[in-house]
Design a protein around this motif. Structure first.
Motif, PDB file in Angstrom:
ATOM      1  N   VAL A 210       0.849  -1.267  -0.026  1.00  0.00           N
ATOM      2  CA  VAL A 210       0.030   0.034  -0.029  1.00  0.00           C
ATOM      3  C   VAL A 210       0.812   1.290   0.021  1.00  0.00           C
ATOM      4  CG1 VAL A 210      -1.735   1.240   1.166  1.00  0.00           C
ATOM      5  CG2 VAL A 210      -1.803  -1.393   1.171  1.00  0.00           C
ATOM      6  N   ALA A 211       2.196   1.272   0.512  1.00  0.00           N
ATOM      7  CA  ALA A 211       2.831   2.320   0.747  1.00  0.00           C
ATOM      8  C   ALA A 211       4.100   2.274  -0.261  1.00  0.00           C
ATOM      9  CB  ALA A 211       3.469   2.274   2.159  1.00  0.00           C
ATOM     10  N   THR A 212       4.597   1.104  -0.489  1.00  0.00           N
ATOM     11  CA  THR A 212       5.862   1.336  -1.511  1.00  0.00           C
ATOM     12  C   THR A 212       5.573  -0.111  -2.333  1.00  0.00           C
ATOM     13  OG1 THR A 212       8.146   1.446  -1.226  1.00  0.00           O
ATOM     14  CG2 THR A 212       7.150  -0.208   0.214  1.00  0.00           C
ATOM     15  N   ARG A 213       6.540   0.072  -3.318  1.00  0.00           N
ATOM     16  CA  ARG A 213       6.816  -1.075  -4.214  1.00  0.00           C
ATOM     17  C   ARG A 213       7.853  -2.059  -3.833  1.00  0.00           C
ATOM     18  NH1 ARG A 213       8.267   1.480  -8.684  1.00  0.00           N
ATOM     19  NH2 ARG A 213       6.235   1.724  -9.589  1.00  0.00           N
ATOM     20  N   THR A 214       7.537  -3.310  -3.415  1.00  0.00           N
ATOM     21  CA  THR A 214       8.287  -4.541  -3.112  1.00  0.00           C
ATOM     22  C   THR A 214       8.570  -5.269  -4.205  1.00  0.00           C
ATOM     23  OG1 THR A 214       6.737  -5.657  -2.099  1.00  0.00           O
ATOM     24  CG2 THR A 214       7.452  -4.125  -0.681  1.00  0.00           C
ATOM     25  N   SER A 215       8.113  -5.261  -5.498  1.00  0.00           N
ATOM     26  CA  SER A 215       8.369  -5.976  -6.677  1.00  0.00           C
ATOM     27  C   SER A 215       8.461  -5.128  -7.577  1.00  0.00           C
ATOM     28  CB  SER A 215       7.595  -7.018  -6.721  1.00  0.00           C
ATOM     29  OG  SER A 215       7.457  -7.599  -7.859  1.00  0.00           O
ATOM     30  N   VAL A 216       9.554  -5.440  -8.582  1.00  0.00           N
ATOM     31  CA  VAL A 216       9.658  -4.793  -9.943  1.00  0.00           C
ATOM     32  C   VAL A 216       9.280  -5.610 -11.218  1.00  0.00           C
ATOM     33  CG1 VAL A 216      11.249  -3.104  -9.189  1.00  0.00           C
ATOM     34  CG2 VAL A 216      12.157  -5.190  -9.973  1.00  0.00           C
ATOM     35  N   VAL A 217       8.618  -6.678 -10.889  1.00  0.00           N
ATOM     36  CA  VAL A 217       8.227  -7.676 -11.703  1.00  0.00           C
ATOM     37  C   VAL A 217       6.950  -6.853 -12.646  1.00  0.00           C
ATOM     38  CG1 VAL A 217       7.399 -10.064 -12.267  1.00  0.00           C
ATOM     39  CG2 VAL A 217       9.016  -9.757 -10.359  1.00  0.00           C
ATOM     40  N   THR A 218       7.289  -6.328 -13.693  1.00  0.00           N
ATOM     41  CA  THR A 218       6.362  -5.683 -14.316  1.00  0.00           C
ATOM     42  C   THR A 218       6.717  -5.844 -15.740  1.00  0.00           C
ATOM     43  OG1 THR A 218       7.203  -3.492 -14.861  1.00  0.00           O
ATOM     44  CG2 THR A 218       6.134  -3.936 -12.494  1.00  0.00           C
ATOM     45  N   ASP A 219       5.866  -5.750 -16.684  1.00  0.00           N
ATOM     46  CA  ASP A 219       6.213  -5.936 -18.397  1.00  0.00           C
ATOM     47  C   ASP A 219       6.765  -4.580 -18.740  1.00  0.00           C
ATOM     48  OD1 ASP A 219       4.276  -3.830 -18.151  1.00  0.00           O
ATOM     49  OD2 ASP A 219       2.874  -5.214 -19.548  1.00  0.00           O
ATOM     50  N   SER A 220       7.218  -3.595 -18.168  1.00  0.00           N
ATOM     51  CA  SER A 220       7.733  -2.346 -18.479  1.00  0.00           C
ATOM     52  C   SER A 220       9.276  -1.962 -17.821  1.00  0.00           C
ATOM     53  CB  SER A 220       6.995  -1.168 -17.843  1.00  0.00           C
ATOM     54  OG  SER A 220       6.785  -1.006 -16.642  1.00  0.00           O
ATOM     55  N   THR A 221       9.685  -3.000 -16.717  1.00  0.00           N
ATOM     56  CA  THR A 221      10.765  -2.767 -15.732  1.00  0.00           C
ATOM     57  C   THR A 221      12.062  -2.860 -16.905  1.00  0.00           C
ATOM     58  OG1 THR A 221       9.822  -3.412 -13.820  1.00  0.00           O
ATOM     59  CG2 THR A 221      12.075  -3.358 -14.009  1.00  0.00           C
ATOM     60  N   LEU A 222      12.277  -3.758 -17.447  1.00  0.00           N
ATOM     61  CA  LEU A 222      13.315  -4.166 -18.295  1.00  0.00           C
ATOM     62  C   LEU A 222      13.374  -3.100 -19.539  1.00  0.00           C
ATOM     63  CD1 LEU A 222      13.446  -7.679 -18.618  1.00  0.00           C
ATOM     64  CD2 LEU A 222      14.760  -6.410 -17.167  1.00  0.00           C
ATOM     65  N   LEU A 223      12.170  -2.548 -19.926  1.00  0.00           N
ATOM     66  CA  LEU A 223      12.205  -1.833 -21.143  1.00  0.00           C
ATOM     67  C   LEU A 223      12.213  -0.040 -20.808  1.00  0.00           C
ATOM     68  CD1 LEU A 223       9.892  -3.829 -23.247  1.00  0.00           C
ATOM     69  CD2 LEU A 223      12.349  -3.676 -23.710  1.00  0.00           C
ATOM     70  N   ARG A 224      12.019   0.190 -19.508  1.00  0.00           N
ATOM     71  CA  ARG A 224      11.667   1.621 -19.250  1.00  0.00           C
ATOM     72  C   ARG A 224      12.914   2.440 -19.676  1.00  0.00           C
ATOM     73  NH1 ARG A 224       8.136   4.249 -15.727  1.00  0.00           N
ATOM     74  NH2 ARG A 224       8.803   6.477 -15.707  1.00  0.00           N
ATOM     75  N   PRO A 225      14.183   1.698 -19.147  1.00  0.00           N
ATOM     76  CA  PRO A 225      15.319   2.785 -19.220  1.00  0.00           C
ATOM     77  C   PRO A 225      15.411   2.859 -20.921  1.00  0.00           C
ATOM     78  CG  PRO A 225      15.825   0.921 -17.728  1.00  0.00           C
ATOM     79  CD  PRO A 225      14.304   0.826 -18.338  1.00  0.00           C
ATOM     80  N   ARG A 226      16.243   3.901 -21.309  1.00  0.00           N
ATOM     81  CA  ARG A 226      16.710   4.084 -22.769  1.00  0.00           C
ATOM     82  C   ARG A 226      17.676   2.832 -23.011  1.00  0.00           C
ATOM     83  NH1 ARG A 226      20.406   6.194 -26.204  1.00  0.00           N
ATOM     84  NH2 ARG A 226      21.892   6.502 -24.487  1.00  0.00           N
ATOM     85  N   ARG A 227      18.536   2.161 -22.058  1.00  0.00           N
ATOM     86  CA  ARG A 227      19.151   1.131 -22.456  1.00  0.00           C
ATOM     87  C   ARG A 227      19.250   0.611 -20.883  1.00  0.00           C
ATOM     88  NH1 ARG A 227      24.813   3.843 -23.587  1.00  0.00           N
ATOM     89  NH2 ARG A 227      24.321   4.997 -21.577  1.00  0.00           N
ATOM     90  N   LEU A 228      19.786  -0.959 -21.157  1.00  0.00           N
ATOM     91  CA  LEU A 228      19.964  -1.753 -20.026  1.00  0.00           C
ATOM     92  C   LEU A 228      20.747  -2.792 -20.189  1.00  0.00           C
ATOM     93  CD1 LEU A 228      17.310  -3.174 -17.642  1.00  0.00           C
ATOM     94  CD2 LEU A 228      18.274  -4.559 -19.156  1.00  0.00           C
ATOM     95  N   VAL A 229      21.631  -3.055 -19.380  1.00  0.00           N
ATOM     96  CA  VAL A 229      22.368  -4.126 -19.126  1.00  0.00           C
ATOM     97  C   VAL A 229      22.118  -4.858 -17.949  1.00  0.00           C
ATOM     98  CG1 VAL A 229      24.856  -5.088 -19.362  1.00  0.00           C
ATOM     99  CG2 VAL A 229      24.259  -3.087 -20.635  1.00  0.00           C
ATOM    100  N   TYR A 230      21.854  -5.970 -17.977  1.00  0.00           N
ATOM    101  CA  TYR A 230      21.471  -6.868 -16.746  1.00  0.00           C
ATOM    102  C   TYR A 230      22.554  -8.253 -16.974  1.00  0.00           C
ATOM    103  CZ  TYR A 230      17.707  -9.259 -13.790  1.00  0.00           C
ATOM    104  OH  TYR A 230      17.198  -9.916 -12.817  1.00  0.00           O
ATOM    105  N   LEU A 231      23.259  -8.179 -15.939  1.00  0.00           N
ATOM    106  CA  LEU A 231      24.182  -9.381 -15.772  1.00  0.00           C
ATOM    107  C   LEU A 231      23.672 -10.425 -14.644  1.00  0.00           C
ATOM    108  CD1 LEU A 231      27.480  -7.429 -15.619  1.00  0.00           C
ATOM    109  CD2 LEU A 231      26.318  -8.185 -17.889  1.00  0.00           C
TER     110      LEU A 231
END
Length: 309
Positions: A210-231
């Motif tokens: 209710v107060a904060t986001r404890t998960s970033v499992v969304t369909d936009s997380t990986l694509l929201r930045p202009r570029r992403l490198v995930y190791l």
């Protein structure tokens, strides 16, 4: 601020009475800057290194810290990335997690704050101000818990960003129960009896989210930045527990060993970078970061990762 040791960083310390004061007055001065917010809300400590005015780069790394070891013998604020950026001669802004400020037993807070401190909003607005003042893209950098913070910040800020993360958590409730329960006890005052319930995850999540986001499992997380490198280390349980749910929320592509691309500028790399949950070699992270300082670079031409493509 007696629960912090600013002197340990051997830098000048500046106190700003509001984010607006910082926005109007800060003139890219290096040092430690403490930004105050409304009464009852956590201060934000940021470390700015001496290369901040280097005009040869069009991006600024913003480092987030993961778990702190030996917490009982250390006082914050805690900053990451100083050694790496100094060695490379790169500019740096490192942000400390104020979630750790008032509880010396807490080792990890994911930059989430609590139900009443408005921290996520204050952090995102600070990133927006930094982007406005510096006029450069922000590279959000972090591993493990700091990786969660970088991904989460990328969802919240309006600034142009690149994200560089390694072995991040994507849902804090799927991380080690010890760390999660310590955070819930410290910041949400959940009782030990509550945290012993068989359904403690479901019960607590219904109240924290209710107060904060404890998960970033969304369909936009990986694509929201202009570029992403995930190791992601291939042998790390985070591959299954954290990366896979995020990946399947984003695409129907199979997550494979090696390079997994979402277009030209968003790459997830799964390889034996290091054993288990250990971070990839510092020289690899440094090399990738250095290449990302060119804001026109696409991740599929990153020299440092060609062997994993």
């Amino acid at each position: 601020m007696t629960n912090k040791n600013f002197a340990q960083w051997k830098q000048l310390h500046y106190l700003w009475d509001s984010l607006e004061h910082f926005r109007k007055t800060w003139d890219r001065i290096p040092g430690i800057h403490t930004i105050q917010f409304a009464s009852g809300q956590k201060n934000l400590d940021i470390y700015v290194n001496e290369n901040i005015e280097d005009a040869s780069h069009r991006a600024i790394p913003i480092f987030f810290s993961g778990a702190i070891s030996n917490r009982t013998t250390q006082l914050g604020p805690f900053f990451s990335g100083l050694g790496m950026t100094k060695k490379l001669g790169l500019p740096l802004i490192a942000i400390a997690d104020p979630t750790l400020d008032d509880d010396h037993s807490l080792k990890l807070g994911w930059y989430l704050g609590n139900a009443t401190d408005n921290f996520s909003k204050n952090l995102s607005e600070t990133l927006d101000v930094l982007h406005q003042i510096l006029g450069k893209e922000l590279i959000l950098v972090g591993g493990s818990g700091g990786g969660f913070a970088a991904l989460n910040a990328g969802l919240n800020t309006k600034a142009s960003t690149t994200t560089l993360v390694w072995n991040p958590q994507t849902d804090i409730f799927e991380y080690s129960p010890r760390f999660v329960k310590d955070y819930l006890r410290s910041q949400y005052n959940f009782s030990r009896d509550t945290l012993r319930r068989d359904d403690w995850k479901k019960y607590c999540r219904a109240r924290t989210d209710v107060a904060t986001r404890t998960s970033v499992v969304t369909d936009s997380t990986l694509l929201r930045p202009r570029r992403l490198v995930y190791l992601q280390n291939a042998g790390d349980s985070h591959r299954t527990d954290h990366l896979l749910p995020l990946w399947t929320a984003t695409t129907t592509q199979e997550l494979a060993e090696g390079r997994n691309m979402l277009g030209a500028s968003h790459g997830v790399y799964v390889a034996e970078f290091a054993a288990g949950h250990a971070p990839p070699p510092a020289n690899l992270i440094a090399s990738v970061l250095h290449e990302l300082m060119d804001t026109d670079l696409e991740v599929n031409v990153i020299e440092s990762l060609k062997e994993f493509s």
